[in-house]
Scaffold this active site. Sequence first.
Site: not given
Ligand code: PXP
Length: 249
Positions: A9, A103, A194-195, A45, A47, A11-12, A217, A153, A72, A20, A51
């Site tokens: 993922n 999420t 997630h997590g 994702h 959104r 997104d970060h 993450h 998922e 996503e 910036r 963001r």
């Molecule tokens: N799966 C989904 C559906 C999510 O929304 C996220 C967070 O964006 C992740 C996986 C990844 O989660 P994490 O960043 O906690 O690994």
Amino acid sequence: MKVIRLGLNMDHVATLRNARGENDPSLLELVFEAQDGGADLITMHLREDRRHIQDEDLFEVRKHAKLPINLEMAMTDEMLAIALDLKPHSVCLVPERRQELTTEKGLNIGEHFSRLQQFTEKLQGAGIAVFPFVEANTADLKLASIAHCQGVEIHTGHYARIWKNPYLRKQELAKIQRCAQECAELGLELHLGHGLNYFNIYDLLSLPGLEEVNIGHAIIARALKTGLQNAVSEMKAILRQVHDCGDRD
Ligand code: PXP
């Protein structure tokens, strides 16, 4: 021999870049690093408030990267139109609240069943596999199967939060295990996300039918120390260990 797929993922990365307003770090360069590290999919994702990931990111990755995209998205008409244009490999349908940091919950399929059915039909008609993001409860799995989704998922955020408590962990693992069995019976492909991190993933590796994990993450955080290619290949090495235990076919 099947190996559990790793969706990274991104997104970060986009969050940091957007801080910036320049193209630093370049999402695409890091996608190439993830590719070299052995990631199987790029998960992004988009959104509604944009963001982090921007529309152009999706199309750039599709154009330049070899890896399939897992998009996503919320079940809105705008996102459906984008997905049908982008044609990612798969879509993970998530609920979205503007105020949330990430999420927070799985989709309440009971409440949104007819919309899920419509989205699934349209997306699959365009060759896109559909996976709703659900809590670890068997009722939602049955509904996902009735809606003809390829799989689900399962939201592992709760599992990750209570992981340090052995008693609660055992309970949550039993719940996820039941869901994995139910997925196998219903013919649903099982993904988790997630997590998840380099420690809590081990207890999940031998779940029957686990095909894919989506992790952001923990891998991006580790990449600050080791570089993204190494952070991804370390996670891939863990995902391969399941074969050393002989737990999967
Ligand atoms: N799966 C989904 C559906 C999510 O929304 C996220 C967070 O964006 C992740 C996986 C990844 O989660 P994490 O960043 O906690 O690994």
